[in-house]
Design an enzyme around this catalytic site. Structure first.
Site, PDB file in Angstrom:
ATOM      1  N   GLU A  19      41.802  13.713  34.318  1.00  0.00           N
ATOM      2  CA  GLU A  19      41.921  12.308  34.719  1.00  0.00           C
ATOM      3  C   GLU A  19      41.232  11.405  33.693  1.00  0.00           C
ATOM      4  O   GLU A  19      40.179  11.734  33.168  1.00  0.00           O
ATOM      5  CB  GLU A  19      41.267  12.139  36.093  1.00  0.00           C
ATOM      6  CG  GLU A  19      41.228  10.720  36.621  1.00  0.00           C
ATOM      7  CD  GLU A  19      40.470  10.611  37.940  1.00  0.00           C
ATOM      8  OE1 GLU A  19      40.733   9.663  38.688  1.00  0.00           O
ATOM      9  OE2 GLU A  19      39.604  11.478  38.211  1.00  0.00           O
ATOM     10  N   LYS A  66      47.737   6.737  40.953  1.00  0.00           N
ATOM     11  CA  LYS A  66      46.825   7.347  41.922  1.00  0.00           C
ATOM     12  C   LYS A  66      46.892   6.609  43.260  1.00  0.00           C
ATOM     13  O   LYS A  66      46.660   5.391  43.332  1.00  0.00           O
ATOM     14  CB  LYS A  66      45.398   7.312  41.369  1.00  0.00           C
ATOM     15  CG  LYS A  66      44.376   8.084  42.188  1.00  0.00           C
ATOM     16  CD  LYS A  66      43.019   8.041  41.492  1.00  0.00           C
ATOM     17  CE  LYS A  66      41.959   8.873  42.204  1.00  0.00           C
ATOM     18  NZ  LYS A  66      40.668   8.795  41.489  1.00  0.00           N
ATOM     19  N   CYS A  70      42.861  13.594  41.250  1.00  0.00           N
ATOM     20  CA  CYS A  70      41.486  13.720  41.756  1.00  0.00           C
ATOM     21  C   CYS A  70      41.342  13.520  43.274  1.00  0.00           C
ATOM     22  O   CYS A  70      41.618  14.421  44.047  1.00  0.00           O
ATOM     23  CB  CYS A  70      40.587  12.757  40.983  1.00  0.00           C
ATOM     24  SG  CYS A  70      38.817  13.221  41.013  1.00  0.00           S
TER      25      CYS A  70
END
Length: 257
Positions: A44, A109, A143
């Protein structure tokens, strides 16, 4: 039809908010890859580290990095994926790019990390992304998405899900457990890519990049900087799902985003 997919996971420390240094470093790593690699996965925010100050990054760096990824994909004849700070229409995104020699796919995300203030700085994504690559269906995440099983739920019959992360040492046990759980519950390969080293704020990242098969068996695990390799098998997915029809017994519901 290809029955295998060769993955390379780049687990590395990152230079804080220095995109060019990170691109140069990763380019050096890519020059050491095995010839049979199909897909390279990066952590990331691989050009900056997990910064909550995207205004420190020149807006042009997003396109510079995307151009660099295209160049690497063409030179190496591979796909390469990582997330970066990306500015668009006045908003900042933690945006994952999946770059093939002739195609680019995007995922923003969904679950911005409120504990670090990411939700106040970056605009959250609203949709999953499915990528057909080498006869495998891939589903990318970033994540914090790992903590939300409904978002990762395999209703699309994907073969592989992967999470690109900056996951810190104090909560690494959760990372290990949830990667395995996502593989088992979704009957898919699950790949986690984490960074190593310390960031500018003193947070330590211990790696623990890993690959689990559709039964939750660990195929790869690493807690040191470097490149890890795995070969994924479409036959494993097909055979497992034919024998154990667990996905067919899922509860049905709709998800509002």
């Amino acid at each position: 039809m290809s029955n295998t997919l060769n993955i390379a996971i780049v687990q590395t420390a990152l230079h804080w908010e220095q995109p060019q240094k990170n691109r140069d470093h990763i380019a050096t790593v890519l020059n050491t890859l095995k010839a049979e690699v199909d897909l390279v996965l990066l952590p990331e925010m691989f050009t900056t580290g997990f910064t909550m100050h995207p205004e420190n990054i020149e807006e042009a760096e997003g396109e510079k990095t995307l151009d660099w990824m295209r160049k690497m994909a063409i030179q190496k004849q591979i796909a390469i994926s990582g997330s970066i700070v990306y500015s668009e229409n006045g908003n900042y995104y933690n945006r994952l790019f999946f770059v093939e020699p002739n195609k680019v796919s995007v995922y923003d995300k969904r679950h911005t990390f409120t504990l670090a203030g990411e939700s106040k700085v970056y605009t959250a994504g609203t949709s999953k992304t499915l990528i057909n690559f080498k006869d495998f269906k891939l589903c990318p995440f970033i994540c914090y998405d790992l903590r939300f099983p409904v978002w990762s739920r395999n209703v699309e019959q994907y073969d592989v899900l992967f999470y690109l992360a900056n996951w810190p040492k104090p909560r690494i046990n959760a990372w290990d457990a949830l990667l395995k759980a996502r593989a088992i519950e979704n009957m898919a390969y699950c790949i986690g890519v984490n960074r190593t080293g310390f960031d500018f704020l003193g947070h330590e990242y211990p790696g623990h990049s890993a690959v689990y098969d559709a039964l939750g068996e660990e195929l790869v695990f690493s807690d040191i900087p470097g490149v890890s390799y795995a070969t994924l098998s479409k036959d494993h997915i097909d055979t497992t799902r034919k024998k154990l029809k667990f996905l067919e017994d899922q509860d049905t519901f709709s998800l509002e985003v």
